[in-house]
Scaffold this motif. Structure first.
Motif, PDB file in Angstrom:
ATOM      1  N   GLY A  42     -12.357  -4.756   1.113  1.00  0.00           N
ATOM      2  CA  GLY A  42     -12.232  -3.305   1.147  1.00  0.00           C
ATOM      3  C   GLY A  42     -11.828  -2.731   2.487  1.00  0.00           C
ATOM      4  O   GLY A  42     -11.096  -1.751   2.558  1.00  0.00           O
ATOM      5  N   LEU A  43     -12.320  -3.321   3.574  1.00  0.00           N
ATOM      6  CA  LEU A  43     -12.039  -2.811   4.910  1.00  0.00           C
ATOM      7  C   LEU A  43     -12.039  -3.994   5.875  1.00  0.00           C
ATOM      8  O   LEU A  43     -12.903  -4.871   5.793  1.00  0.00           O
ATOM      9  CB  LEU A  43     -13.098  -1.785   5.327  1.00  0.00           C
ATOM     10  CG  LEU A  43     -12.858  -1.014   6.623  1.00  0.00           C
ATOM     11  CD1 LEU A  43     -11.619  -0.116   6.500  1.00  0.00           C
ATOM     12  CD2 LEU A  43     -14.078  -0.154   6.971  1.00  0.00           C
ATOM     13  N   TYR A 102      -8.429  -1.644   9.114  1.00  0.00           N
ATOM     14  CA  TYR A 102      -7.373  -1.567   8.112  1.00  0.00           C
ATOM     15  C   TYR A 102      -7.991  -1.489   6.719  1.00  0.00           C
ATOM     16  O   TYR A 102      -8.817  -2.329   6.356  1.00  0.00           O
ATOM     17  CB  TYR A 102      -6.429  -2.768   8.184  1.00  0.00           C
ATOM     18  CG  TYR A 102      -5.213  -2.539   7.310  1.00  0.00           C
ATOM     19  CD1 TYR A 102      -4.156  -1.762   7.764  1.00  0.00           C
ATOM     20  CD2 TYR A 102      -5.163  -3.023   6.016  1.00  0.00           C
ATOM     21  CE1 TYR A 102      -3.075  -1.487   6.959  1.00  0.00           C
ATOM     22  CE2 TYR A 102      -4.082  -2.749   5.193  1.00  0.00           C
ATOM     23  CZ  TYR A 102      -3.042  -1.979   5.669  1.00  0.00           C
ATOM     24  OH  TYR A 102      -1.975  -1.682   4.870  1.00  0.00           O
ATOM     25  N   PRO A 103      -7.594  -0.494   5.915  1.00  0.00           N
ATOM     26  CA  PRO A 103      -8.144  -0.375   4.556  1.00  0.00           C
ATOM     27  C   PRO A 103      -7.466  -1.346   3.601  1.00  0.00           C
ATOM     28  O   PRO A 103      -6.237  -1.471   3.591  1.00  0.00           O
ATOM     29  CB  PRO A 103      -7.818   1.081   4.179  1.00  0.00           C
ATOM     30  CG  PRO A 103      -6.605   1.411   4.986  1.00  0.00           C
ATOM     31  CD  PRO A 103      -6.693   0.617   6.258  1.00  0.00           C
ATOM     32  N   VAL A 116      -4.283   5.155   6.518  1.00  0.00           N
ATOM     33  CA  VAL A 116      -4.851   4.229   7.504  1.00  0.00           C
ATOM     34  C   VAL A 116      -5.662   4.996   8.545  1.00  0.00           C
ATOM     35  O   VAL A 116      -6.765   4.581   8.927  1.00  0.00           O
ATOM     36  CB  VAL A 116      -3.741   3.395   8.172  1.00  0.00           C
ATOM     37  CG1 VAL A 116      -4.322   2.502   9.275  1.00  0.00           C
ATOM     38  CG2 VAL A 116      -3.009   2.541   7.139  1.00  0.00           C
ATOM     39  N   ALA A 166     -18.570  -1.505   2.055  1.00  0.00           N
ATOM     40  CA  ALA A 166     -17.404  -0.704   2.439  1.00  0.00           C
ATOM     41  C   ALA A 166     -17.184   0.487   1.512  1.00  0.00           C
ATOM     42  O   ALA A 166     -16.678   1.527   1.937  1.00  0.00           O
ATOM     43  CB  ALA A 166     -16.158  -1.586   2.453  1.00  0.00           C
ATOM     44  N   VAL A 177      -9.450   5.921   7.727  1.00  0.00           N
ATOM     45  CA  VAL A 177     -10.559   4.976   7.904  1.00  0.00           C
ATOM     46  C   VAL A 177     -10.813   4.673   9.377  1.00  0.00           C
ATOM     47  O   VAL A 177     -11.743   3.943   9.711  1.00  0.00           O
ATOM     48  CB  VAL A 177     -10.321   3.651   7.137  1.00  0.00           C
ATOM     49  CG1 VAL A 177     -10.113   3.913   5.664  1.00  0.00           C
ATOM     50  CG2 VAL A 177      -9.160   2.859   7.720  1.00  0.00           C
ATOM     51  N   LYS A 197      -9.836   0.905  -0.624  1.00  0.00           N
ATOM     52  CA  LYS A 197      -9.953   2.108   0.206  1.00  0.00           C
ATOM     53  C   LYS A 197      -8.760   3.036   0.020  1.00  0.00           C
ATOM     54  O   LYS A 197      -8.905   4.268   0.025  1.00  0.00           O
ATOM     55  CB  LYS A 197     -10.099   1.706   1.674  1.00  0.00           C
ATOM     56  CG  LYS A 197     -11.485   1.245   2.065  1.00  0.00           C
ATOM     57  CD  LYS A 197     -12.451   2.421   2.107  1.00  0.00           C
ATOM     58  CE  LYS A 197     -13.737   2.089   2.813  1.00  0.00           C
ATOM     59  NZ  LYS A 197     -14.671   3.228   2.860  1.00  0.00           N
ATOM     60  N   GLN A 249      -9.110   6.921  -1.768  1.00  0.00           N
ATOM     61  CA  GLN A 249      -8.618   8.159  -1.160  1.00  0.00           C
ATOM     62  C   GLN A 249      -7.760   8.971  -2.127  1.00  0.00           C
ATOM     63  O   GLN A 249      -7.610  10.185  -1.957  1.00  0.00           O
ATOM     64  CB  GLN A 249      -7.794   7.837   0.088  1.00  0.00           C
ATOM     65  CG  GLN A 249      -8.607   7.299   1.247  1.00  0.00           C
ATOM     66  CD  GLN A 249      -7.762   7.120   2.488  1.00  0.00           C
ATOM     67  OE1 GLN A 249      -6.972   7.992   2.843  1.00  0.00           O
ATOM     68  NE2 GLN A 249      -7.911   5.989   3.159  1.00  0.00           N
ATOM     69  N   HIS A 297       0.817  -1.212   0.000  1.00  0.00           N
ATOM     70  CA  HIS A 297       0.000   0.000   0.000  1.00  0.00           C
ATOM     71  C   HIS A 297       0.853   1.266   0.000  1.00  0.00           C
ATOM     72  O   HIS A 297       0.473   2.269  -0.618  1.00  0.00           O
ATOM     73  CB  HIS A 297      -0.968  -0.039   1.182  1.00  0.00           C
ATOM     74  CG  HIS A 297      -1.996  -1.121   1.038  1.00  0.00           C
ATOM     75  ND1 HIS A 297      -2.402  -1.930   2.078  1.00  0.00           N
ATOM     76  CD2 HIS A 297      -2.683  -1.548  -0.058  1.00  0.00           C
ATOM     77  CE1 HIS A 297      -3.302  -2.792   1.632  1.00  0.00           C
ATOM     78  NE2 HIS A 297      -3.490  -2.576   0.347  1.00  0.00           N
TER      79      HIS A 297
END
Length: 280
Positions: free
Chosen positions: A45-46, A98-99, A82, A131, A85, A103, A107, A18
């Motif tokens: 997603g989440l 945790y994304p 992080v 999500a 979310v 996610k 962003q 990420h």
């Protein structure tokens, strides 16, 4: 190897993946033309780091929690994503949520950018749709490799395809190799990111040899080996293949890789986080 996202949310592989996705997309966004971001194996997603699946492995302690305990400012963008979310959540003991990649990508969207997500697993795609409510993401439930080929080239001038499978199938690497070859013929200038777990160096070297034979000119591999020696039969790290990474991204890689290596090195090990060109 079965690597379903929910069991490994926030581990060291997620930190590397990420952080590099953020850097890659931001490098591409130095140009104003629109981007299409495509995630073929989007997952849920989440993720709840205190939930049953993530809690069973506890891998976030060696990943996102280490990144939050580290003071290096090169990890600030990752930590901020992080934190976003976890708004309204007590972060005293670290992030509770945790994304996943969807996610993180959401962003990063500008008004001109598009986000296309795909998840074949019926329970996960339902969770993913929940999500991603409130975002402009389009969510599909299709075979990932069929969608990959169908979506390239995108309608926007530029794009990124992220391939992040669980490696449950014995032919996963063969399908990735074949689909990458076909996709590159359709979209030679497109940016493609392929995540993979690392278990044994000889097996991985064979796959790299197969990919090198595709003859793709700009083919970067970033590998994170957690331990100073292979630990037989267990997860040893993870990496990314990146096709056509932009110059601004590759120029900024060395200090970012060193920051992540230092933050994530297991006790008693220095670890190794390197980048090399497979072709070109």
């Amino acid at each position: 190897m079965n690597y379903r996202h929910s069991f490994h949310a926030g581990n060291s592989a997620d930190v590397v993946k990420h952080s590099l996705l953020i850097a890659l997309v931001r490098a591409l966004q130095q140009k104003q033309s629109a981007l299409t971001l495509i995630d073929t194996h989007a997952g849920c997603g989440l993720y709840d780091l205190n939930g049953e699946e993530a809690g069973r492995t506890g891998e976030a302690a060696q990943g996102v929690l280490r990144a939050f305990a580290d003071a290096n400012p090169l990890l600030d963008d990752y930590r901020a994503a992080v934190q976003a979310v976890n708004a309204g959540v007590n972060m005293g003991d670290g992030p509770q949520l945790y994304p996943g990649s969807p996610k993180f990508l959401a962003q990063l969207l500008r008004p001109q950018d598009l986000l296309i997500l795909n998840e074949k697993h019926p329970e996960d795609v339902h969770t993913l749709r929940v999500a991603m409510r409130g975002t402009p993401a389009a969510v599909h439930q299709r075979d990932a490799y069929e969608l990959w080929l169908a979506m390239v080239p995108p309608r926007t001038p530029r794009g990124v395809v992220v391939i992040d499978p669980p490696y449950e199938q014995t032919d996963e690497r063969a399908r990735i190799t074949a689909t990458l070859a076909a996709a590159h013929r359709k979209w030679a200038h497109g940016v493609t990111v392929i995540w993979y777990p690392l278990k044994e160096r000889p097996t991985h070297a064979q796959w790299k040899h197969q990919l090198r034979k595709l003859g793709i000119p700009k083919f970067l591999t970033v590998e994170h080996w957690l331990y100073d020696r292979d630990q037989p039969g267990i997860y040893n790290g993870a990496g990314l293949f990146i096709v056509n990474p932009p110059y601004a991204f590759t120029q900024g890689l060395p200090p970012l890789l060193e920051a992540m290596r230092a933050a994530l090195a297991p006790e008693g090990h220095r670890g190794e986080l390197t980048a090399e060109w497979l072709g070109g």
